[in-house]
Scaffold this motif. Structure first.
Motif, PDB file in Angstrom:
ATOM      1  N   VAL A 336     -15.251   2.349  38.761  1.00 47.32           N
ATOM      2  CA  VAL A 336     -14.704   1.519  37.685  1.00 47.32           C
ATOM      3  C   VAL A 336     -15.635   0.359  37.299  1.00 47.32           C
ATOM      4  N   GLU A 337     -16.427  -0.114  38.283  1.00 47.93           N
ATOM      5  CA  GLU A 337     -17.329  -1.236  37.997  1.00 47.93           C
ATOM      6  C   GLU A 337     -18.657  -0.756  37.399  1.00 47.93           C
ATOM      7  N   ASN A 338     -18.892   0.547  37.472  1.00 48.29           N
ATOM      8  CA  ASN A 338     -20.200   1.083  37.092  1.00 48.29           C
ATOM      9  C   ASN A 338     -20.252   1.714  35.702  1.00 48.29           C
ATOM     10  N   MET A 339     -19.084   2.076  35.172  1.00 46.26           N
ATOM     11  CA  MET A 339     -19.068   2.853  33.927  1.00 46.26           C
ATOM     12  C   MET A 339     -19.776   2.164  32.758  1.00 46.26           C
ATOM     13  N   TYR A 340     -19.298   0.989  32.405  1.00 47.63           N
ATOM     14  CA  TYR A 340     -19.840   0.321  31.209  1.00 47.63           C
ATOM     15  C   TYR A 340     -21.300  -0.078  31.439  1.00 47.63           C
ATOM     16  N   PRO A 341     -21.610  -0.704  32.587  1.00 47.98           N
ATOM     17  CA  PRO A 341     -23.029  -1.038  32.823  1.00 47.98           C
ATOM     18  C   PRO A 341     -23.941   0.190  32.785  1.00 47.98           C
ATOM     19  N   TYR A 342     -23.480   1.315  33.326  1.00 48.45           N
ATOM     20  CA  TYR A 342     -24.313   2.514  33.329  1.00 48.45           C
ATOM     21  C   TYR A 342     -24.520   3.041  31.908  1.00 48.45           C
ATOM     22  N   MET A 343     -23.445   3.156  31.144  1.00 47.66           N
ATOM     23  CA  MET A 343     -23.569   3.694  29.780  1.00 47.66           C
ATOM     24  C   MET A 343     -24.405   2.761  28.903  1.00 47.66           C
ATOM     25  N   LEU A 344     -24.216   1.459  29.102  1.00 45.16           N
ATOM     26  CA  LEU A 344     -25.006   0.494  28.319  1.00 45.16           C
ATOM     27  C   LEU A 344     -26.471   0.536  28.728  1.00 45.16           C
ATOM     28  N   GLU A 414     -30.843   1.932  39.444  1.00 45.93           N
ATOM     29  CA  GLU A 414     -31.454   0.802  38.737  1.00 45.93           C
ATOM     30  C   GLU A 414     -31.015   0.805  37.280  1.00 45.93           C
ATOM     31  N   LEU A 415     -30.399  -0.296  36.883  1.00 45.30           N
ATOM     32  CA  LEU A 415     -29.910  -0.413  35.516  1.00 45.30           C
ATOM     33  C   LEU A 415     -30.775  -1.386  34.733  1.00 45.30           C
ATOM     34  N   LYS A 416     -30.936  -1.049  33.464  1.00 44.03           N
ATOM     35  CA  LYS A 416     -31.671  -1.947  32.568  1.00 44.03           C
ATOM     36  C   LYS A 416     -30.628  -2.679  31.732  1.00 44.03           C
ATOM     37  N   GLY A 417     -30.482  -3.973  31.979  1.00 46.36           N
ATOM     38  CA  GLY A 417     -29.433  -4.754  31.323  1.00 46.36           C
ATOM     39  C   GLY A 417     -28.171  -4.780  32.163  1.00 46.36           C
ATOM     40  N   TYR A 418     -27.383  -5.841  31.998  1.00 43.82           N
ATOM     41  CA  TYR A 418     -26.132  -5.935  32.762  1.00 43.82           C
ATOM     42  C   TYR A 418     -25.195  -6.948  32.106  1.00 43.82           C
ATOM     43  N   PRO A 419     -23.879  -6.746  32.220  1.00 43.25           N
ATOM     44  CA  PRO A 419     -22.947  -7.760  31.714  1.00 43.25           C
ATOM     45  C   PRO A 419     -23.139  -9.077  32.477  1.00 43.25           C
ATOM     46  N   VAL A 420     -23.103 -10.177  31.738  1.00 43.84           N
ATOM     47  CA  VAL A 420     -23.185 -11.484  32.402  1.00 43.84           C
ATOM     48  C   VAL A 420     -21.845 -12.228  32.362  1.00 43.84           C
ATOM     49  N   GLN A 421     -21.019 -11.907  31.374  1.00 45.23           N
ATOM     50  CA  GLN A 421     -19.686 -12.514  31.332  1.00 45.23           C
ATOM     51  C   GLN A 421     -18.661 -11.497  30.829  1.00 45.23           C
ATOM     52  N   THR A 422     -17.465 -11.579  31.393  1.00 47.22           N
ATOM     53  CA  THR A 422     -16.337 -10.801  30.871  1.00 47.22           C
ATOM     54  C   THR A 422     -15.175 -11.750  30.608  1.00 47.22           C
ATOM     55  N   TYR A 423     -14.585 -11.629  29.432  1.00 43.22           N
ATOM     56  CA  TYR A 423     -13.371 -12.379  29.089  1.00 43.22           C
ATOM     57  C   TYR A 423     -12.210 -11.398  28.978  1.00 43.22           C
TER      58      TYR A 423
END
Ligand SMILES: [Zn+2]
Length: 450
Positions: A336-344, A414-423
């Motif tokens: 659940v923590e990996n989906m959005y960061p991986y696709m992005l 290894e991911l390129k880019g990552y979320p820094v904030q979630t609201y």
């Protein structure tokens, strides 16, 4: 609380553009260039992407399976979600025998509501449609749960006849059925065969549920849906033949939807040959390279509608039960923590566009599952917002994850880019690696497909 996110680049399913986003009372209240609003705090997002929060429409939190319970409860699972930019989490409730669908929903909601850190919704996993239980689907729809799932496998799976009845009912009442498609008979036969031959390693989990076992069930499920002209959503599609069946049905004009998961996009069945292969055991299993390529192609063509995770982690000691017998490995992995960061990250690396990542993880799930206040950054929607740094390098490790699980199949990715904030509804719940949310902040999302 009122604030405006300034100087960022907004991403929707169709475009990317420079604009500010103003938030008040948990809602997006304005979007435009150079917004200057009295009494609003300023969040500077210069150089960053500003995205709608993701919806993970497929998780199993605190789910009883294989003699244990999946290791993320409502709090841990939604905390991990928030830290990966997912602001709505869907959980599957398994109906008990002799239980009305709506009672299953109320039973589960009473347990979950106090613990959720981000908004949540339910699907009901259908087990029993005897007596008036089939008709009880309608009350669940009215309660805000218009989606049901049938399993073609496991001891709680349903027969083809029940599947057909549920599909027919769903069409009458404005509901939609999801299906876990694998051929139960074939799985059982192959498991027995390999065990009797003394073949017990994690590889034989894959060998007992290979491509054709999933493909046949996809085709069968689609054929019932076509027969009834009822919409159908295939969860965690992981094989090439199934992708072809979905593409064909869509081309013929049928309302067939498909979901896949990041684990099928990133790993192949080779993982089951690893020493820690049991940690990757989930159903359906990861397939061969050809299937992975077919799923990516379908994503790019638009024949996969959503990406979700099937998040269902188990601790290492539980996975170890099946070290010498793949039948004893609880099925499921964290995600659940990996989906959005991986696709992005795959967008950032050029495999797909950022718009496509947003479409698959946020806009399509919100639209298909009737979350009217979610799925895009527009005025009036919930302020579920992710600020994403394209330049941040991130290596996934169990140490920087926020699940309760003690390992991750994504270790070292290894991911390129990552979320820094979630609201979540205007509240900062994740900030540069740190969870800032709280239990009970998340609320039940009442949905309608009408
Ligand atoms: Zn699942």
């Amino acid at each position: 609380m009122q604030f405006v996110i300034k100087n960022g680049t907004i991403v929707s399913a169709t475009e990317m553009y420079q604009a500010d986003v103003a938030v008040a009372d948990g809602k997006i209240v304005a979007i435009g260039k150079d917004l200057s609003l009295e009494g609003y705090d300023v969040v500077d997002a210069a150089g960053k992407l500003v995205l709608p929060g993701a919806l993970d429409v497929h998780t199993h939190l605190a789910m009883p399976f294989g003699g244990t319970i999946s290791s993320d409860d409502y709090f841990a699972g939604t905390r991990a979600a928030a830290c990966g930019g997912t602001t709505t989490v869907f959980d599957f409730i398994l109906q008990d025998f002799d239980e009305k669908m709506v009672d299953a929903v109320k039973r589960r909601d009473a347990l979950c509501a106090p613990d959720a850190a981000v908004d949540y919704a339910f699907h009901v996993g259908v087990k029993d449609v005897s007596g008036d239980l089939l008709d009880s689907m309608e009350e669940a729809v009215e309660f805000g749960v218009p989606t049901f799932k049938v399993f073609m496998v496991y001891d709680f799976g349903v027969s083809d006849g029940v599947f057909y009845k549920v599909l027919q009912k769903s069409k009458e009442i404005g509901a939609r059925i999801s299906v876990h498609a694998e051929n139960n008979e074939m799985v059982n036969m192959l498991v027995e065969k390999y065990i009797s031959e003394g073949k017990t390693s994690a590889w034989y989990h894959y060998m007992s549920r290979p491509e054709f076992v999933e493909k046949e069930a996809d085709e069968r499920a689609i054929s019932w849906a076509k027969e009834l002209n009822a919409p159908l959503y295939i969860v965690h599609l992981a094989n090439k033949g199934g992708v072809e069946a979905v593409t064909k049905a869509k081309d013929e004009g049928y309302e067939i939807y498909a979901e896949t998961c990041p684990q099928y996009l990133h790993f192949t069945n080779e993982v089951y040959k690893r020493e820690d292969g049991r940690n990757f055991v989930c159903s359906p299993p990861m397939k061969g390279q050809e299937s992975q390529d077919a799923i990516w192609d379908a994503i790019i063509r638009g024949d996969i509608d959503t990406v979700a995770t099937d998040h269902c982690p188990f601790q290492s000691y539980e996975k170890d039960w099946g070290k010498d017998d793949f039948r004893k490995i609880p099925n499921g992995c964290a995600g659940v923590e990996n989906m959005y960061p991986y696709m992005l990250s795959m967008a950032n690396k050029g495999k797909i566009s950022f718009q496509k990542a947003v479409e698959l993880c946020s806009e399509n799930p919100a639209r298909l599952f009737g979350c009217k206040d979610k799925g895009s950054l527009s005025v009036g929607k919930d302020a579920d917002i992710v600020i994403y740094d394209k330049d941040k390098e991130f290596t996934i490790s169990v140490d920087n994850m926020h699940s309760d699980c003690d390992h991750t199949i994504w270790e070292g990715a290894e991911l390129k880019g990552y979320p820094v904030q979630t609201y979540s509804k205007g509240r900062l719940v994740f900030d540069n690696g740190e969870f800032l949310g709280e239990r009970g902040w998340g609320k039940f999302v009442k949905r309608s497909l009408k």
